[in-house]
Design an enzyme around this catalytic site. Structure first.
Site, PDB file in Angstrom:
ATOM      1  N   GLU A 414       0.854  -1.188   0.000  1.00 26.46           N
ATOM      2  CA  GLU A 414       0.000   0.000   0.000  1.00 26.46           C
ATOM      3  C   GLU A 414       0.891   1.240   0.000  1.00 26.46           C
ATOM      4  OE1 GLU A 414      -3.472   2.375   2.560  1.00 26.46           O
ATOM      5  OE2 GLU A 414      -2.510   0.598   3.406  1.00 26.46           O
ATOM      6  N   ASN A 469      -4.685   4.948  -2.014  1.00 25.55           N
ATOM      7  CA  ASN A 469      -5.886   5.535  -1.416  1.00 25.55           C
ATOM      8  C   ASN A 469      -6.439   6.656  -2.294  1.00 25.55           C
ATOM      9  OD1 ASN A 469      -6.224   4.352   1.448  1.00 25.55           O
ATOM     10  ND2 ASN A 469      -4.034   4.800   1.297  1.00 25.55           N
ATOM     11  N   GLU A 501      -8.198   2.197  -3.120  1.00 28.01           N
ATOM     12  CA  GLU A 501      -8.973   2.091  -1.885  1.00 28.01           C
ATOM     13  C   GLU A 501      -9.785   3.361  -1.686  1.00 28.01           C
ATOM     14  OE1 GLU A 501      -6.371   1.205   1.335  1.00 28.01           O
ATOM     15  OE2 GLU A 501      -5.626  -0.661   0.457  1.00 28.01           O
ATOM     16  N   ASP A 531     -12.113   1.078   2.013  1.00 24.06           N
ATOM     17  CA  ASP A 531     -11.146   1.307   3.085  1.00 24.06           C
ATOM     18  C   ASP A 531     -11.858   1.759   4.358  1.00 24.06           C
ATOM     19  OD1 ASP A 531      -8.734   1.485   4.337  1.00 24.06           O
ATOM     20  OD2 ASP A 531      -8.158   3.389   3.435  1.00 24.06           O
ATOM     21  N   GLU A 588      -6.109  -4.280   8.656  1.00 27.23           N
ATOM     22  CA  GLU A 588      -4.877  -3.513   8.805  1.00 27.23           C
ATOM     23  C   GLU A 588      -4.597  -3.272  10.280  1.00 27.23           C
ATOM     24  OE1 GLU A 588      -5.127   0.342   7.052  1.00 27.23           O
ATOM     25  OE2 GLU A 588      -7.056   0.840   7.957  1.00 27.23           O
TER      26      GLU A 588
END
Length: 633
Positions: A414, A469, A501, A531, A588
């Site tokens: 990520e 993201n 995300e 997310d 996460e």
């Protein structure tokens, strides 16, 4: 047009009456009179010709229109003088008519053209004086059209018509008609002035009132500010200034339509007006904000209680057909004289308090506290610096591993953005990302992160996934899909390795646009993950509304699962939801073996966290992959 008609009516009747009086005052060797129909016809011709000339002189799309209008005006006056003279029964006119009329027509047309040529500059005093002088001279030319009496009295005495009026009678008729025209025009002017005054008063009232809720607007608040505070100060009272800011009002408009949004505002206004006293001032301050001022409270504690009353009224559900809308409001409170001595400052501080309430979740009361201005200025300064961060190479990327929960195998990274300020040093993402969201700078940052991450990931030896993201604001832009496509083409990064995300910690307002964006990205081969599941405003609704490829559970639940049974229940529910939707779930924030073990037992497929290593710089990933190639693993 109305003013033009009035002007021509008064002008034509005045000039015609003056000419009739002048003709009647002549001493002739015979008794004369006027044929009434012919004389009145001369008046009608004068009005029509004057109206045509003045109207033509105001046409800006016709070249030399004022001059042509002046020619029509001059010819009309001379023609009227000639016609009125011919209508005087018994006046000797034979012989001299052609030569006199030709010169008077020519002179009248020239003077009229000169007079009305000043029409475009009439606002200048000199032009107005010149136009008036030449109009007067043009009017005088009509008297040149009256020929001198030359025939003996015996020849004309028998020509008088029984329908003619004597000179004295015609003079009275002309003066009466002129007076009636002036009176009619004066009455019209008076009525028009009254109408304008009434309209001005109505517009003034409307300018101080909100057209939708019929509450006073902020301009009216500024007008009565001094009076309200003087009343509170004179009585020794505390004045509560309460600002109501509706939460997620745009979402109501988007989901149910603007008509429902208007109903919410009107219902809110009616609820406040019906339940608060006459001494309380209520205003629709701006958009979805209402301002409530109570200048008759004795203590600060009463001001706080009043704010609670306002909050309870603002939270009342609103019924719309079969819908029952729950209203959330962030409320800021400032109190006179503790928080300021003028209403402008009090409203500003109440607004700061309302923003603070909204930033920490909304639907609560936040009194103003000292230091909010400094915090707001700090945020504004940080936002200003953040705009230049991408241009000055202050942003950088780090990457965090994503692994399979059962085997620990690496499946992707990520991309996470970091900001090192030139003067303040490193600034945490939780500090600058919300500011970027609120200010719209997230669009530029998101574009930079996407391209920079793809540029790095295309150089990796292992074909692992890259997660980036993106905020709902980016997904709501019509050009976002095109941007992603352009970045993939430019960098050469495969679409099936990119996973975007969608951050669910901020409200998704344009649902239809976001849904279309997700479908378009999936057609390209790009996967879309949800997310921060569980942390947002409506996680289950969001999951149901959009076709996600993955669910990512917020780290707050992972970190608490060892001590909080509710966190464990939420994690199990999220994993079951993923199984029922047929999409993987990634947790996460995994930092301990016990957390990993719980997730494995619950059936979580993927994990991410410091247990598998800290954030890596792009250079560290390349070194690690280089060592793996050298060892043959």
């Amino acid at each position: 047009m109305v003013w033009l008609v009035w002007s021509c009516l008064v002008g034509a009747s005045s000039i015609w009456a003056a000419h009739v009086v002048a003709l009647s005052a002549r001493e002739l060797p015979v008794d004369t009179g006027f044929r009434l129909q012919a004389t009145l016809l001369a008046l009608a011709v004068t009005f029509i010709g004057m109206f045509a000339g003045f109207a033509l002189s105001t046409k800006r799309n016709i070249r030399l229109a004022p001059e042509f209008g002046g020619i029509v005006f001059g010819l009309t006056l001379v023609s009227m003088g000639l016609a009125t003279s011919m209508a005087q029964a018994g006046a000797p006119t034979a012989g001299a008519l052609p030569s006199v009329s030709l010169w008077s027509l020519l002179l009248g047309a020239c003077l009229g053209a000169i007079a009305l040529s000043f029409v475009p500059q009439l606002r200048a005093p000199r032009a107005l004086a010149s136009a008036t002088a030449f109009l007067f001279l043009a009017t005088m030319t009509l008297h040149l059209s009256v020929p001198a009496p030359i025939a003996p009295a015996a020849q004309v005495g028998s020509q008088q018509s029984p329908l003619s009026l004597s000179d004295g009678q015609m003079m009275m008729v002309a003066l009466v008609i002129c007076a009636m025209a002036v009176l009619f025009a004066a009455t019209g002017c008076l009525l028009d002035r009254q109408r304008k005054l009434a309209a001005r008063r109505a517009y003034s009232h409307l300018s101080l009132q909100d057209s939708l809720t019929h509450l006073p607007n902020r301009h009216y608040v500024q007008k009565i500010a001094t009076e309200l505070l003087e009343r509170a100060d004179h009585q020794g009272n505390a004045c509560a200034v309460v600002l109501i800011s509706l939460d997620q009002f745009k979402a109501i408009n988007d989901l149910h339509g603007y008509r429902v949004g208007d109903t919410v505002l009107c219902s809110m206004a009616k609820t406040l007006t019906d339940n608060l006293g006459d001494t309380v001032f209520i205003s629709r301050f701006y958009g979805d904000e209402f301002l409530v001022i109570n200048p008759e409270l004795e203590t600060i504690d009463e001001a706080v209680e009043f704010a609670r009353l306002v909050r309870s009224l603002a939270r009342r559900p609103i019924q719309w057909h079969s819908y029952r809308l729950s209203i959330r409001s962030s409320i800021g409170l400032a109190v006179f004289p503790r928080d300021g001595n003028d209403l402008t400052k009090l409203v500003q501080r109440a607004n700061l308090a309302a923003k603070q309430a909204k930033s920490i979740g909304g639907n609560l009361i936040q009194p103003y506290v000292t230091g909010m201005e400094e915090a707001n200025r700090w945020e504004a300064g940080l936002a200003s610096d953040l705009r230049n961060a991408t241009l000055e190479n202050q942003l950088s990327l780090v990457f965090q591993k994503q692994n399979l929960a059962r085997t620990g195998d690496l499946i992707g990274y990520e991309a996470l953005v970091r900001w090192r300020h030139a003067e303040r040093g490193p600034i945490a993402p939780e500090d600058f990302i919300p500011i970027a969201e609120r200010s719209g700078i997230i669009l530029d940052i998101g574009n930079w992160v996407l391209e920079a991450a793809c540029c790095e990931a295309v150089t990796w030896a292992a074909p692992v996934t890259l997660s980036v993201n993106a905020s709902p604001l980016q997904f709501s832009r019509s050009d976002f899909v095109g941007l992603v496509s352009t970045v993939l083409v430019r960098t050469g990064f495969p679409a099936d390795r990119l996973e975007i995300e969608l951050t669910e910690s901020t409200p998704i307002e344009d649902h239809e646009r976001v849904h279309e964006t997700i479908l378009s990205l999936r057609k390209m081969g790009v996967r879309v993950a949800m997310d921060d599941f569980g942390k947002g405003y409506s996680s289950l609704n969001t999951l149901q509304a959009f076709p996600f490829d993955k669910i990512k559970v917020d780290r707050a639940f992972t970190r608490s699962l060892e001590t909080d049974p509710h966190a464990r229940a939420i994690l199990r529910s999220a994993i079951l939801l993923g199984h029922s939707f047929g999409i993987p779930v990634i947790a996460e924030g995994v930092e301990t073996e016990r957390q990993l073990q719980f997730l494995q037992e619950a059936g979580c497929q993927q994990v991410q966290g410091f247990l598998f290593g800290k954030h890596l710089l792009p250079s560290q990933i390349k070194k690690k992959q280089s060592r793996l190639r050298q060892t043959g693993t």
